[in-house]
Design a protein around this motif. Structure first.
Motif, PDB file in Angstrom:
ATOM      1  N   THR A   1      -8.015  -3.501  -3.284  1.00 35.66           N
ATOM      2  CA  THR A   1      -7.405  -2.853  -4.435  1.00 35.66           C
ATOM      3  C   THR A   1      -7.413  -1.330  -4.278  1.00 35.66           C
ATOM      4  O   THR A   1      -6.419  -0.667  -4.577  1.00 35.66           O
ATOM      5  CB  THR A   1      -8.134  -3.265  -5.727  1.00 35.66           C
ATOM      6  N   ILE A   2      -8.525  -0.790  -3.803  1.00 34.79           N
ATOM      7  CA  ILE A   2      -8.586   0.658  -3.574  1.00 34.79           C
ATOM      8  C   ILE A   2      -7.567   1.054  -2.506  1.00 34.79           C
ATOM      9  O   ILE A   2      -6.862   2.063  -2.642  1.00 34.79           O
ATOM     10  CB  ILE A   2     -10.014   1.082  -3.172  1.00 34.79           C
ATOM     11  N   GLY A   3      -7.467   0.247  -1.461  1.00 31.06           N
ATOM     12  CA  GLY A   3      -6.493   0.527  -0.411  1.00 31.06           C
ATOM     13  C   GLY A   3      -5.060   0.500  -0.924  1.00 31.06           C
ATOM     14  O   GLY A   3      -4.262   1.381  -0.627  1.00 31.06           O
ATOM     15  N   PHE A   4      -4.748  -0.516  -1.714  1.00 30.47           N
ATOM     16  CA  PHE A   4      -3.393  -0.623  -2.266  1.00 30.47           C
ATOM     17  C   PHE A   4      -3.091   0.535  -3.212  1.00 30.47           C
ATOM     18  O   PHE A   4      -2.007   1.123  -3.168  1.00 30.47           O
ATOM     19  CB  PHE A   4      -3.229  -1.959  -2.997  1.00 30.47           C
ATOM     20  N   THR A   5      -4.047   0.883  -4.051  1.00 30.04           N
ATOM     21  CA  THR A   5      -3.840   1.980  -4.998  1.00 30.04           C
ATOM     22  C   THR A   5      -3.684   3.315  -4.280  1.00 30.04           C
ATOM     23  O   THR A   5      -2.809   4.116  -4.616  1.00 30.04           O
ATOM     24  CB  THR A   5      -5.008   2.048  -6.004  1.00 30.04           C
ATOM     25  N   SER A   6      -4.512   3.554  -3.270  1.00 34.51           N
ATOM     26  CA  SER A   6      -4.436   4.839  -2.576  1.00 34.51           C
ATOM     27  C   SER A   6      -3.162   4.967  -1.747  1.00 34.51           C
ATOM     28  O   SER A   6      -2.592   6.051  -1.659  1.00 34.51           O
ATOM     29  CB  SER A   6      -5.679   5.069  -1.716  1.00 34.51           C
ATOM     30  N   ILE A   7      -2.680   3.882  -1.166  1.00 34.82           N
ATOM     31  CA  ILE A   7      -1.426   3.994  -0.414  1.00 34.82           C
ATOM     32  C   ILE A   7      -0.242   4.186  -1.365  1.00 34.82           C
ATOM     33  O   ILE A   7       0.733   4.854  -1.041  1.00 34.82           O
ATOM     34  CB  ILE A   7      -1.194   2.807   0.534  1.00 34.82           C
ATOM     35  N   THR A   8      -0.341   3.638  -2.553  1.00 35.01           N
ATOM     36  CA  THR A   8       0.730   3.811  -3.535  1.00 35.01           C
ATOM     37  C   THR A   8       0.929   5.285  -3.875  1.00 35.01           C
ATOM     38  O   THR A   8       2.058   5.757  -3.991  1.00 35.01           O
ATOM     39  CB  THR A   8       0.407   3.009  -4.816  1.00 35.01           C
ATOM     40  N   PHE A   9      -0.171   6.013  -4.012  1.00 34.86           N
ATOM     41  CA  PHE A   9      -0.067   7.441  -4.327  1.00 34.86           C
ATOM     42  C   PHE A   9       0.112   8.284  -3.071  1.00 34.86           C
ATOM     43  O   PHE A   9       0.752   9.332  -3.107  1.00 34.86           O
ATOM     44  CB  PHE A   9      -1.296   7.904  -5.105  1.00 34.86           C
TER      45      PHE A   9
ATOM     46  N   LEU B   1       6.877   9.988   6.156  1.00 36.78           N
ATOM     47  CA  LEU B   1       6.717   8.608   6.601  1.00 36.78           C
ATOM     48  C   LEU B   1       6.080   8.512   7.982  1.00 36.78           C
ATOM     49  O   LEU B   1       5.264   7.637   8.229  1.00 36.78           O
ATOM     50  CB  LEU B   1       8.074   7.893   6.590  1.00 36.78           C
ATOM     51  N   VAL B   2       6.429   9.415   8.876  1.00 40.22           N
ATOM     52  CA  VAL B   2       5.874   9.367  10.230  1.00 40.22           C
ATOM     53  C   VAL B   2       4.361   9.534  10.190  1.00 40.22           C
ATOM     54  O   VAL B   2       3.616   8.785  10.817  1.00 40.22           O
ATOM     55  CB  VAL B   2       6.510  10.467  11.113  1.00 40.22           C
ATOM     56  N   VAL B   3       3.893  10.491   9.414  1.00 42.36           N
ATOM     57  CA  VAL B   3       2.458  10.739   9.314  1.00 42.36           C
ATOM     58  C   VAL B   3       1.782   9.591   8.582  1.00 42.36           C
ATOM     59  O   VAL B   3       0.731   9.096   9.005  1.00 42.36           O
ATOM     60  CB  VAL B   3       2.191  12.082   8.608  1.00 42.36           C
ATOM     61  N   GLN B   4       2.376   9.137   7.505  1.00 42.77           N
ATOM     62  CA  GLN B   4       1.796   8.041   6.720  1.00 42.77           C
ATOM     63  C   GLN B   4       1.646   6.796   7.574  1.00 42.77           C
ATOM     64  O   GLN B   4       0.588   6.170   7.598  1.00 42.77           O
ATOM     65  CB  GLN B   4       2.684   7.778   5.504  1.00 42.77           C
TER      66      GLN B   4
ATOM     67  N   ILE C   1      -2.544  17.286   2.537  1.00 40.64           N
ATOM     68  CA  ILE C   1      -3.931  16.956   2.864  1.00 40.64           C
ATOM     69  C   ILE C   1      -4.426  15.839   1.955  1.00 40.64           C
ATOM     70  O   ILE C   1      -5.072  14.890   2.407  1.00 40.64           O
ATOM     71  CB  ILE C   1      -4.826  18.209   2.766  1.00 40.64           C
ATOM     72  N   LEU C   2      -4.121  15.939   0.659  1.00 37.16           N
ATOM     73  CA  LEU C   2      -4.499  14.880  -0.277  1.00 37.16           C
ATOM     74  C   LEU C   2      -3.835  13.563   0.109  1.00 37.16           C
ATOM     75  O   LEU C   2      -4.476  12.504   0.132  1.00 37.16           O
ATOM     76  CB  LEU C   2      -4.125  15.266  -1.708  1.00 37.16           C
TER      77      LEU C   2
ATOM     78  N   ILE D   1      -4.137   8.104   2.581  1.00 35.80           N
ATOM     79  CA  ILE D   1      -3.702   7.140   3.587  1.00 35.80           C
ATOM     80  C   ILE D   1      -4.875   6.764   4.495  1.00 35.80           C
ATOM     81  O   ILE D   1      -5.028   5.599   4.877  1.00 35.80           O
ATOM     82  CB  ILE D   1      -2.516   7.683   4.404  1.00 35.80           C
ATOM     83  N   PHE D   2      -5.733   7.742   4.845  1.00 39.26           N
ATOM     84  CA  PHE D   2      -6.943   7.415   5.610  1.00 39.26           C
ATOM     85  C   PHE D   2      -7.826   6.455   4.823  1.00 39.26           C
ATOM     86  O   PHE D   2      -8.385   5.506   5.374  1.00 39.26           O
ATOM     87  CB  PHE D   2      -7.737   8.670   5.971  1.00 39.26           C
ATOM     88  N   LEU D   3      -7.964   6.703   3.524  1.00 39.76           N
ATOM     89  CA  LEU D   3      -8.750   5.797   2.683  1.00 39.76           C
ATOM     90  C   LEU D   3      -8.168   4.386   2.717  1.00 39.76           C
ATOM     91  O   LEU D   3      -8.897   3.403   2.803  1.00 39.76           O
ATOM     92  CB  LEU D   3      -8.810   6.327   1.245  1.00 39.76           C
ATOM     93  N   THR D   4      -6.859   4.287   2.676  1.00 40.56           N
ATOM     94  CA  THR D   4      -6.199   2.986   2.775  1.00 40.56           C
ATOM     95  C   THR D   4      -6.526   2.315   4.097  1.00 40.56           C
ATOM     96  O   THR D   4      -6.845   1.122   4.144  1.00 40.56           O
ATOM     97  CB  THR D   4      -4.674   3.148   2.645  1.00 40.56           C
ATOM     98  N   SER D   5      -6.459   3.075   5.164  1.00 45.61           N
ATOM     99  CA  SER D   5      -6.758   2.531   6.480  1.00 45.61           C
ATOM    100  C   SER D   5      -8.194   2.023   6.552  1.00 45.61           C
ATOM    101  O   SER D   5      -8.454   0.933   7.072  1.00 45.61           O
ATOM    102  CB  SER D   5      -6.515   3.609   7.535  1.00 45.61           C
ATOM    103  N   TRP D   6      -9.127   2.782   6.022  1.00 50.10           N
ATOM    104  CA  TRP D   6     -10.532   2.364   6.010  1.00 50.10           C
ATOM    105  C   TRP D   6     -10.717   1.105   5.162  1.00 50.10           C
ATOM    106  O   TRP D   6     -11.438   0.197   5.543  1.00 50.10           O
ATOM    107  CB  TRP D   6     -11.431   3.472   5.494  1.00 50.10           C
ATOM    108  N   CYS D   7     -10.067   1.086   4.001  1.00 51.17           N
ATOM    109  CA  CYS D   7     -10.191  -0.081   3.115  1.00 51.17           C
ATOM    110  C   CYS D   7      -9.631  -1.333   3.770  1.00 51.17           C
ATOM    111  O   CYS D   7     -10.225  -2.415   3.682  1.00 51.17           O
ATOM    112  CB  CYS D   7      -9.492   0.188   1.787  1.00 51.17           C
ATOM    113  N   TYR D   8      -8.485  -1.204   4.436  1.00 46.97           N
ATOM    114  CA  TYR D   8      -7.915  -2.385   5.075  1.00 46.97           C
ATOM    115  C   TYR D   8      -8.750  -2.829   6.270  1.00 46.97           C
ATOM    116  O   TYR D   8      -8.787  -4.016   6.588  1.00 46.97           O
ATOM    117  CB  TYR D   8      -6.463  -2.138   5.461  1.00 46.97           C
TER     118      TYR D   8
END
Length: 164
Positions: A15-23, A30-33, A98-99, A104-111
């Motif tokens: 859920t944290i991963g999904f929420t953080s990637i949404t924002f 897109l390339v960086v994301q 940066i935010l 996106i890093f948080l999403t990667s860690w969560c997944y």
């Protein structure tokens, strides 16, 4: 009963991963994301080595370092290329990128955490994991929608098919 905590942690991380990637996707190109998001196997390998005591060969370590270096190079090169923006917008744009990159890093860690925990939860049927994940994601999404409407001072709207 012994699987409840890992199941709950899997649902929370997803859920944290999904929420953080949404924002996060709204704040970075897109390339960086996509590049940052695809570091999840890197993090999963590190987590598996730390918590599951899986072995990593030297070749795999070198490959992981090179691939992560490539991710950092792409993320930094985008910040340098986007610095051609007007000086007034540069500071705000840079801080938002940066935010967004952090989200996106948080999403990667969560997944990566979800991947590791899913391997630990092989005795639980996938539909049970999906149900609890969907339930928690729904509640968090509902809270985000209500919170955003309160912050913006707008009523919650339900959109119809005609866009109103």
């Amino acid at each position: 009963p012994e699987q409840r905590f890992p199941l709950t942690m899997r649902c929370v991380a997803g859920t944290i991963g999904f929420t953080s990637i949404t924002f996060g996707v709204a704040l970075v190109p897109l390339v960086v994301q996509n590049t940052i998001f695809n570091t999840a196997p890197f993090w999963a390998s590190l987590l598996a080595w730390c918590f599951l005591r899986e072995s990593i060969t030297r070749f795999e370590i070198i490959a992981m370092i090179l691939s992560f270096g490539g991710v950092c190079t792409i993320a930094i090169s985008n910040r340098v290329s986007s610095s051609a923006v007007d000086d007034a917008d540069k500071t705000e744009d840079s801080s938002l990128q940066i935010l967004g990159s952090a989200l996106i890093f948080l999403t990667s860690w969560c997944y990566a955490i979800v991947s590791i925990l899913t391997r630990r939860l092989q005795k639980i049927h996938f539909s049970v994991m999906l149900f609890y994940y969907a339930l928690l994601a729904f509640l968090v999404t509902l809270l985000v929608i209500i919170g955003e409407s309160l912050v913006r001072g707008q009523a919650i709207r339900i959109w119809g098919y005609d866009g109103e």
